[in-house]
Design a protein around this motif. Structure first.
Motif, PDB file in Angstrom:
ATOM      1  N   THR A   1     169.438  65.357  16.176  1.00 15.53           N
ATOM      2  CA  THR A   1     167.781  65.508  16.216  1.00 15.53           C
ATOM      3  C   THR A   1     167.191  65.455  17.823  1.00 15.53           C
ATOM      4  O   THR A   1     168.128  65.164  18.647  1.00 15.53           O
ATOM      5  CB  THR A   1     167.153  64.351  15.605  1.00 15.53           C
ATOM      6  N   TRP A   2     166.077  66.092  17.661  1.00 14.68           N
ATOM      7  CA  TRP A   2     165.261  66.309  18.810  1.00 14.68           C
ATOM      8  C   TRP A   2     163.957  65.703  18.307  1.00 14.68           C
ATOM      9  O   TRP A   2     163.213  66.298  17.447  1.00 14.68           O
ATOM     10  CB  TRP A   2     165.254  67.717  19.480  1.00 14.68           C
ATOM     11  N   HIS A   3     163.311  64.763  19.102  1.00 14.03           N
ATOM     12  CA  HIS A   3     161.998  64.268  18.357  1.00 14.03           C
ATOM     13  C   HIS A   3     161.356  63.977  19.661  1.00 14.03           C
ATOM     14  O   HIS A   3     161.550  63.678  20.717  1.00 14.03           O
ATOM     15  CB  HIS A   3     162.214  62.686  17.996  1.00 14.03           C
ATOM     16  N   ALA A   4     159.890  64.415  19.652  1.00 14.66           N
ATOM     17  CA  ALA A   4     158.875  64.331  20.704  1.00 14.66           C
ATOM     18  C   ALA A   4     157.580  64.083  20.172  1.00 14.66           C
ATOM     19  O   ALA A   4     157.282  64.450  19.045  1.00 14.66           O
ATOM     20  CB  ALA A   4     158.685  65.637  21.419  1.00 14.66           C
TER      21      ALA A   4
ATOM     22  N   PRO B   1     157.111  60.933  27.436  1.00 14.24           N
ATOM     23  CA  PRO B   1     158.351  61.428  27.701  1.00 14.24           C
ATOM     24  C   PRO B   1     159.216  61.489  26.612  1.00 14.24           C
ATOM     25  O   PRO B   1     159.117  60.681  25.744  1.00 14.24           O
ATOM     26  CB  PRO B   1     158.498  60.466  28.947  1.00 14.24           C
ATOM     27  N   VAL B   2     160.193  62.560  27.075  1.00 12.65           N
ATOM     28  CA  VAL B   2     161.303  62.751  26.136  1.00 12.65           C
ATOM     29  C   VAL B   2     162.729  62.446  27.004  1.00 12.65           C
ATOM     30  O   VAL B   2     162.598  62.698  28.078  1.00 12.65           O
ATOM     31  CB  VAL B   2     161.470  64.018  25.489  1.00 12.65           C
ATOM     32  N   PRO B   3     163.807  62.419  26.467  1.00 10.30           N
ATOM     33  CA  PRO B   3     165.116  62.052  26.979  1.00 10.30           C
ATOM     34  C   PRO B   3     165.842  63.426  27.237  1.00 10.30           C
ATOM     35  O   PRO B   3     166.930  63.151  27.401  1.00 10.30           O
ATOM     36  CB  PRO B   3     165.886  61.214  26.032  1.00 10.30           C
ATOM     37  N   PHE B   4     164.877  64.535  27.280  1.00 13.11           N
ATOM     38  CA  PHE B   4     165.576  65.558  27.573  1.00 13.11           C
ATOM     39  C   PHE B   4     164.742  66.564  28.387  1.00 13.11           C
ATOM     40  O   PHE B   4     163.542  66.415  28.499  1.00 13.11           O
ATOM     41  CB  PHE B   4     166.194  66.469  26.414  1.00 13.11           C
ATOM     42  N   ARG B   5     165.364  67.548  28.928  1.00 15.85           N
ATOM     43  CA  ARG B   5     164.529  68.345  29.936  1.00 15.85           C
ATOM     44  C   ARG B   5     164.940  69.681  29.823  1.00 15.85           C
ATOM     45  O   ARG B   5     166.069  70.050  29.591  1.00 15.85           O
ATOM     46  CB  ARG B   5     164.567  67.873  31.378  1.00 15.85           C
TER      47      ARG B   5
ATOM     48  N   GLY C   1     158.950  69.872  29.708  1.00 17.01           N
ATOM     49  CA  GLY C   1     158.741  70.571  30.876  1.00 17.01           C
ATOM     50  C   GLY C   1     158.644  72.043  30.896  1.00 17.01           C
ATOM     51  O   GLY C   1     158.383  72.889  31.925  1.00 17.01           O
ATOM     52  N   GLY C   2     158.760  72.603  29.705  1.00 20.64           N
ATOM     53  CA  GLY C   2     158.851  74.132  29.455  1.00 20.64           C
ATOM     54  C   GLY C   2     157.387  74.372  28.880  1.00 20.64           C
ATOM     55  O   GLY C   2     156.231  73.731  28.838  1.00 20.64           O
TER      56      GLY C   2
END
Length: 272
Positions: A139-142, A147-151, A231-232
């Protein structure tokens, strides 16, 4: 020889911060998809059984998964905006914008590239998004503004970039080739929601519909939260605003990119 898809669909790995209704829908989607694969052949999953609210045919796999999601929307008393049933008003200020099975053709065929995408909107503002890769449970959660743990990869130029694209159509073949001619690598995975999550985590630099106006809100809603949090940027090729709207006949040519500079360069390349 069985034509059913025999490997199991795992339960999604959900963080504790996911909105309860969104978490329930994600679990219901995974369970319903797994059940559909056990009961139906590939041909049965792909059978067109209705016309969706977005004006496109509804596959049996979509119908089965969406029914499970709609049940959870009613149980949690939240509104639902979904690809097949359209807008379901349960009298709430909270609406979940959901693509029950993004990549339906993949899902019905057994290609392990399909996902559930859900976005929480409060009074018309997207506040949270969740992408579930159905075949893996990843999963990807935002949460908007947190802040999220991916960039993203941070790439700012199309030259040398890895770009995922929608398949070309006759109406946008030249634009498709312009983008492909400048990118270092091109992929077609046929699942927008998952591909935008891959942009958010930096696995690919960008995803783009090169002007075919294929995207509906349900295709882009999760990216509208997840990609900026990493960041996108998410834009429309033609500069049309991306907004929460229950009208599923609206179309966009979405771009999700590691940076706004790359998104703008992709749009300019598509437009020629």
């Amino acid at each position: 020889m069985s034509t059913k898809i025999t490997w199991p669909v795992p339960a999604p790995e959900l963080p504790g911060t996911v909105h309860p209704a969104l978490a329930a829908m994600a679990r219901a989607a995974s369970a319903a998809y797994g059940g559909a694969r056990r009961r139906h052949t590939r041909a049965e999953l792909a059978e067109k059984v209705a016309d969706g609210a977005d004006g496109t045919p509804t596959m049996r796999v979509d119908e089965i998964v969406e029914a499970a999601i709609a049940e959870e929307a009613g149980r949690h008393r939240v509104n639902l905006l979904s690809e097949e049933v359209g807008f379901v008003d349960n009298g709430s200020a909270v609406t979940l914008v959901v693509d029950p099975v993004d990549g339906s053709n993949n899902a019905a065929s057994g290609v392990p590239l399909s996902c559930f995408g859900g976005t929480v909107a409060v009074d018309g503002r997207a506040t949270e998004a969740l992408t579930v890769w159905l075949d893996t449970g990843r999963t990807w959660h935002a949460l908007a503004g947190e802040p999220v743990p991916f960039r993203t990869s941070g790439r700012a130029s199309l030259d040398g970039a890895t770009v995922n694209l929608l398949r070309p159509h006759q109406r946008n073949a030249e634009a498709w080739l312009r983008v492909a001619g400048r990118a270092q690598r091109v992929r077609i995975l046929s699942t927008t929601v998952l591909e935008c999550a891959l942009v958010a985590e930096g696995s690919v630099d960008a995803f783009c519909d090169p002007g075919s106006d294929t995207h509906r809100l349900v295709d882009l809603a999760t990216a509208m939260v997840t990609v900026p949090a990493a960041g996108g940027a998410v834009i429309d090729v033609h500069g049309r605003p991306l907004e929460i709207d229950p009208d599923l006949t609206r179309r966009w040519s979405g771009i999700a990119a590691a940076t706004r500079a790359l998104a703008d360069e992709l749009a300019a390349t598509v437009l020629g």
